[in-house]
Design a protein around this motif. Structure first.
Motif, PDB file in Angstrom:
ATOM      1  N   UNK A 147       6.025   0.737   0.377  1.00  0.00           N
ATOM      2  CA  UNK A 147       5.410  -0.516   0.831  1.00  0.00           C
ATOM      3  C   UNK A 147       4.379  -0.983  -0.186  1.00  0.00           C
ATOM      4  N   UNK A 148       3.876  -2.202   0.011  1.00  0.00           N
ATOM      5  CA  UNK A 148       2.819  -2.726  -0.842  1.00  0.00           C
ATOM      6  C   UNK A 148       1.933  -3.656  -0.044  1.00  0.00           C
ATOM      7  N   UNK A 149       0.799  -4.026  -0.632  1.00  0.00           N
ATOM      8  CA  UNK A 149      -0.094  -5.055  -0.129  1.00  0.00           C
ATOM      9  C   UNK A 149      -0.854  -5.616  -1.315  1.00  0.00           C
ATOM     10  N   UNK A 150      -1.630  -6.666  -1.113  1.00  0.00           N
ATOM     11  CA  UNK A 150      -2.271  -7.346  -2.235  1.00  0.00           C
ATOM     12  C   UNK A 150      -3.118  -6.375  -3.047  1.00  0.00           C
ATOM     13  N   UNK A 151      -3.042  -6.488  -4.381  1.00  0.00           N
ATOM     14  CA  UNK A 151      -3.716  -5.539  -5.282  1.00  0.00           C
ATOM     15  C   UNK A 151      -5.230  -5.500  -5.056  1.00  0.00           C
ATOM     16  N   UNK A 152      -5.839  -6.638  -4.679  1.00  0.00           N
ATOM     17  CA  UNK A 152      -7.286  -6.661  -4.491  1.00  0.00           C
ATOM     18  C   UNK A 152      -7.726  -5.705  -3.389  1.00  0.00           C
ATOM     19  N   UNK A 153      -6.851  -5.506  -2.404  1.00  0.00           N
ATOM     20  CA  UNK A 153      -7.198  -4.704  -1.232  1.00  0.00           C
ATOM     21  C   UNK A 153      -6.655  -3.285  -1.289  1.00  0.00           C
ATOM     22  N   UNK A 154      -5.948  -2.941  -2.358  1.00  0.00           N
ATOM     23  CA  UNK A 154      -5.379  -1.596  -2.441  1.00  0.00           C
ATOM     24  C   UNK A 154      -6.434  -0.491  -2.571  1.00  0.00           C
ATOM     25  N   UNK A 155      -7.542  -0.691  -3.329  1.00  0.00           N
ATOM     26  CA  UNK A 155      -8.552   0.379  -3.391  1.00  0.00           C
ATOM     27  C   UNK A 155      -9.150   0.713  -2.024  1.00  0.00           C
ATOM     28  N   UNK A 156      -9.496  -0.304  -1.229  1.00  0.00           N
ATOM     29  CA  UNK A 156     -10.029  -0.055   0.104  1.00  0.00           C
ATOM     30  C   UNK A 156      -9.007   0.597   1.015  1.00  0.00           C
ATOM     31  N   UNK A 157      -7.739   0.179   0.868  1.00  0.00           N
ATOM     32  CA  UNK A 157      -6.665   0.787   1.657  1.00  0.00           C
ATOM     33  C   UNK A 157      -6.544   2.272   1.331  1.00  0.00           C
ATOM     34  N   UNK A 158      -6.629   2.608   0.036  1.00  0.00           N
ATOM     35  CA  UNK A 158      -6.498   4.010  -0.382  1.00  0.00           C
ATOM     36  C   UNK A 158      -7.616   4.870   0.195  1.00  0.00           C
ATOM     37  N   UNK A 159      -8.821   4.289   0.321  1.00  0.00           N
ATOM     38  CA  UNK A 159      -9.932   5.032   0.925  1.00  0.00           C
ATOM     39  C   UNK A 159      -9.664   5.286   2.400  1.00  0.00           C
ATOM     40  N   UNK A 160      -9.113   4.302   3.085  1.00  0.00           N
ATOM     41  CA  UNK A 160      -8.869   4.425   4.524  1.00  0.00           C
ATOM     42  C   UNK A 160      -7.655   5.296   4.834  1.00  0.00           C
ATOM     43  N   UNK A 175      14.503  -0.196   3.911  1.00  0.00           N
ATOM     44  CA  UNK A 175      15.229  -0.417   5.153  1.00  0.00           C
ATOM     45  C   UNK A 175      14.827  -1.763   5.752  1.00  0.00           C
ATOM     46  N   UNK A 176      14.427  -1.751   7.019  1.00  0.00           N
ATOM     47  CA  UNK A 176      13.993  -2.978   7.686  1.00  0.00           C
ATOM     48  C   UNK A 176      12.535  -3.317   7.399  1.00  0.00           C
ATOM     49  N   UNK A 177      11.810  -2.418   6.732  1.00  0.00           N
ATOM     50  CA  UNK A 177      10.397  -2.662   6.434  1.00  0.00           C
ATOM     51  C   UNK A 177      10.274  -3.530   5.187  1.00  0.00           C
ATOM     52  N   UNK A 178       9.649  -4.706   5.335  1.00  0.00           N
ATOM     53  CA  UNK A 178       9.458  -5.649   4.231  1.00  0.00           C
ATOM     54  C   UNK A 178       7.968  -5.917   4.085  1.00  0.00           C
ATOM     55  N   UNK A 179       7.435  -5.715   2.895  1.00  0.00           N
ATOM     56  CA  UNK A 179       6.015  -5.959   2.650  1.00  0.00           C
ATOM     57  C   UNK A 179       5.844  -6.667   1.315  1.00  0.00           C
ATOM     58  N   UNK A 180       4.772  -7.447   1.192  1.00  0.00           N
ATOM     59  CA  UNK A 180       4.522  -8.157  -0.059  1.00  0.00           C
ATOM     60  C   UNK A 180       3.025  -8.335  -0.262  1.00  0.00           C
TER      61      UNK A 180
END
Length: 338
Positions: A147-160, A175-180
């Motif tokens: 999966x992915x999410x916006x690069x600006x928010x990836x550092x905070x996501x990694x902490x959580x 599969x059926x999981x789509x993320x951008x």
């Protein structure tokens, strides 16, 4: 609670059309807008569906826009969006995209997270737009998934979520999981769906209507190499990247790049692997391939001329690396432009 009927599919009028033979039953998507959602990312996902209906003059796609409580939702730009209803009124097996913005980790209420988990047990399908993957992670729906999410928010996501690792790609499909990551990546993600449903030619035409140069296979990364270097706050690394961009047609050797930045070659290679996740030779080659692709799309240069301008000493070498990165040959890219 009684489920709200789906809205009537939208089929706008347009000056141009493209006949679709044997259309399937309308394919439905639901979009859950959370407080502070990114308007650009949401509209970039929705409009390719609208354009597909417009071009085909058929209800190929339908969409239902909901909020947690059925009330209008403020976007990050301060504009509020009216919705069709509440999340609880959407069929539990629906394909649901969660749309959020900078506050993606906290955007969804605990009751919404519980509802997402419940829907998973009923076979619901999911997606995340911009930072929507953060809510899916809170619901425990991303373990073992790509999966992915916006690069600006990836550092905070990694902490959580230290056990979950988003990719750097603009969009991902598992599969059926789509993320951008949002923005034009949301358009590319939906174009990929349209391509599988009705063929690449139709999807490319939808992309043309969006004025979008599509990456239907999701191979591009969200950020340019120089943006990643700037974010690393490593001045020597930035000097190397700047040297790569400044010397595309006549590439420098790795030794020269390292020397010009005050690195030893070994130090440079370690820094690239640590900060960029790739060796400097790969980063340099990808920068040159990006330049070549831009020239193919934006100019009438021949493939041989583009290969030379991108610093490759043969069209065969350029073509091989180009196909490995973009999933098609330079000739295919140039042919689509025509």
């Amino acid at each position: 609670m009684t489920k709200q009927p789906k809205p009537k599919p939208v089929i706008p009028d347009g000056a141009f059309s493209f006949p679709v033979k044997n259309p399937r039953d309308t394919r439905w998507f639901s979009f859950l807008l959370l407080d502070g959602f990114t308007l650009l990312a949401f509209s970039s996902a929705l409009d390719p569906l609208r354009i597909a209906n417009q071009l085909s003059r058929k209800a190929l796609y339908g969409w239902q826009v909901v909020s947690e409580d059925g009330q209008s939702v403020p976007s990050s730009s301060g504009l509020s969006m009216e919705v069709h209803g509440a999340l609880s009124e959407v069929e539990r097996t629906a394909h649901l995209f969660v749309c959020s913005g900078n506050a993606g980790l906290e955007a969804a209420s605990d009751s919404t997270i519980a509802e997402l988990r419940k829907r998973a047990r009923f076979g619901g399908r999911y997606g995340g737009i911009c930072t929507g993957a953060a809510s899916l992670a809170r619901a425990g729906l991303l373990e073992g998934k790509r999966f992915t999410l916006h690069w600006e928010n990836q550092p905070g996501f990694a902490e959580a979520f230290p056990m979950l690792e988003p990719t750097r790609k603009r969009f991902e499909e598992d599969g059926d999981l789509l993320t951008c990551g949002g923005g034009s990546a949301a358009t590319e993600m939906m174009l990929g769906i349209i391509a599988r449903d009705y063929g690449t030619d139709f999807a490319v035409l939808v992309a043309d209507m969006c004025l979008n140069d599509p990456d239907l296979k999701g191979r591009r990364e969200q950020r340019s190499s120089i943006a990643t270097a700037v974010d690393s706050r490593n001045p020597k690394l930035l000097l190397v990247i700047q040297g790569m961009y400044a010397n595309i047609e006549d590439p420098l050797t790795l030794d020269d790049l390292a020397k010009n930045a005050g690195f030893s070659r070994r130090q440079m290679e370690r820094q690239f692997q640590s900060m960029m996740g790739e060796p400097p030779a790969t980063v340099y080659r990808n920068i040159r391939l990006e330049r070549g692709r831009a020239l193919l799309v934006e100019t009438d240069m021949t493939v041989m001329e583009v290969a030379t301008a991108a610093g490759f000493n043969s069209t065969d070498l350029f073509s091989r690396h180009f196909k490995a990165r973009y999933g098609e040959t330079p000739y295919g890219t140039k042919g689509r432009r025509r």
